[in-house]
Design an enzyme around this catalytic site. Structure first.
Site, PDB file in Angstrom:
ATOM      1  N   ARG A 173       0.817  -1.224   0.000  1.00 11.59           N
ATOM      2  CA  ARG A 173       0.000   0.000   0.000  1.00 11.59           C
ATOM      3  C   ARG A 173       0.850   1.273   0.000  1.00 11.59           C
ATOM      4  NH1 ARG A 173      -2.382  -3.361  -1.559  1.00 11.59           N
ATOM      5  NH2 ARG A 173      -3.989  -4.612  -0.582  1.00 11.59           N
ATOM      6  N   CYS A 217      -9.719   1.152   4.614  1.00  6.46           N
ATOM      7  CA  CYS A 217      -9.040   0.694   5.835  1.00  6.46           C
ATOM      8  C   CYS A 217      -8.228   1.844   6.434  1.00  6.46           C
ATOM      9  CB  CYS A 217      -8.120  -0.484   5.530  1.00  6.46           C
ATOM     10  SG  CYS A 217      -9.063  -1.980   5.238  1.00  6.46           S
ATOM     11  N   GLU A 288      -2.927   3.714   7.601  1.00  2.00           N
ATOM     12  CA  GLU A 288      -2.937   3.563   6.134  1.00  2.00           C
ATOM     13  C   GLU A 288      -3.666   4.782   5.543  1.00  2.00           C
ATOM     14  OE1 GLU A 288      -3.823  -0.395   4.518  1.00  2.00           O
ATOM     15  OE2 GLU A 288      -5.113   0.589   3.033  1.00  2.00           O
TER      16      GLU A 288
END
Ligand SMILES: Cc1cc2nc3c(=O)[nH]c(=O)nc-3n(C[C@H](O)[C@H](O)[C@H](O)COP(=O)(O)OP(=O)(O)OC[C@H]3O[C@@H](n4cnc5c(N)ncnc54)[C@H](O)[C@@H]3O)c2cc1C
Length: 294
Positions: A173, A217, A288
């Site tokens: 990510r 998320c 994140e």
């Protein structure tokens, strides 16, 4: 907007006004994000071409204005005080060229369109191709890094460079483009044979709270193999709420906006989750979610 914002907005309008495309002063950013949270930017510019985007970045930089790339706004938390600089939207960069199994797309092309054409592992992820490359977006079926053939991005010198996959610095990510804030202009992708996306989309609809505004998320999964959502759930934090920000009952790694959540509510809830998980499990959950300005 803080005191002095009007001056900043006016100065940005002056330096960018001869460029083509939409330029809006003191633009409210909340509607440009999937979280529907956040204050105003000094200005939001939507360049119609890659050259115009490059020129705007060069000018913002040379006049000392902070600037920021905005794709679909599906990974961003904009502070309540807004962003004291220039936000560059890629919404106008939607070129699309196909040659056999290869696709060249502008950074603002919706990821959903690419997923339908031949990137089934990315089906259901909101946002744009540029944002997906910056975030190395993916699902448990794979990430965009696996389909990237090249990425064209703007270097700090103002020159455009074509990055090979090995040069993109893709990690979980994350990518070089996000770490170094290099604007992605266009992306070359290798297409997969088309598939029926309905099963993937059904699977996501079951596991994610798609009915409420969120930014996906919030925390990265820790490297020990346990998922952030599982750890948060085990701490009994589902349903924890500050203002209109709530830890989803559906998926504990999502914070949702029940209607009027402020960025400060979300950040306070983030602190509570991190503190609880570290005291119960000794694991510090890293964000994140990208908090603009941090
Ligand atoms: C309901 C929901 C479900 C989600 N599910 C997933 C999932 O399954 N997997 C997953 O990986 N993510 C998921 N996400 C998060 C998000 O959709 C992805 O990270 C997406 O790829 C972000 O793209 P964006 O265009 O919205 O980027 P933005 O949110 O606009 O930006 C994200 C970052 O990328 C940078 N950026 C954007 N465009 C460019 C560009 N052209 N050049 C350089 N930098 C750029 C921004 O500055 C910022 O740093 C989900 C989000 C939501 C709301």
């Amino acid at each position: 907007m803080e005191a002095g914002a009007g001056d900043g907005a006016r100065a940005l309008l002056r330096i960018l006004r001869d460029l083509p495309g939409g330029l809006r002063a003191e633009e409210l950013l909340a509607p440009h994000t999937t979280f529907r949270i956040g204050g105003r930017a000094f200005a939001l510019y939507e360049p119609p071409t890659e050259d115009a985007l490059a020129e705007a970045v060069v000018r913002a930089r040379s006049h000392g204005f902070p600037w920021r790339m905005l794709g679909g706004g599906s990974k961003l938390l904009i502070p309540d005080r807004g962003f004291p600089g220039l936000v560059l939207s890629t919404a106008g960069l939607r070129s699309w060229h196909e040659e056999g199994e290869f696709l060249r797309v502008g950074a603002g092309v919706p990821l959903a369109r690419v997923a339908r054409r031949g990137a089934w592992a990315l089906a259901g992820i909101p946002g744009t191709v540029g944002g997906a490359v910056a975030m190395n977006a993916g699902t448990r079926h794979g990430s965009i890094a696996e389909q990237v053939v090249w990425v064209q991005a703007l270097l700090p010198t103002g020159r455009v460079h074509t990055f090979s996959p090995a040069e993109c610095g893709f990690t979980y990510r994350d990518s070089l483009f996000r770490r170094l804030r290099l604007p992605v202009l266009a992306v070359g992708l290798r297409l997969q044979p088309c598939q029926d996306l309905a099963p993937f989309l059904r699977e996501r609809a079951k596991s994610q709270p798609l009915g409420l505004p969120s930014a996906g998320c919030v925390f990265r999964n820790p490297p020990d193999g346990r998922s952030a959502g599982w750890l948060i759930d085990q701490c009994g934090l589902k349903g924890a709420r500050i203002g209109d920000a709530v830890v989803s009952e559906h998926h504990a790694n999502f914070i949702c906006n029940l209607g009027h959540a402020r960025a400060s509510d979300v950040l306070e809830l983030v602190d509570r989750v991190q503190d609880t998980v570290v005291s119960e499990f000794g694991v510090w959950l890293k964000l994140e979610l990208e908090v603009v300005g941090e």
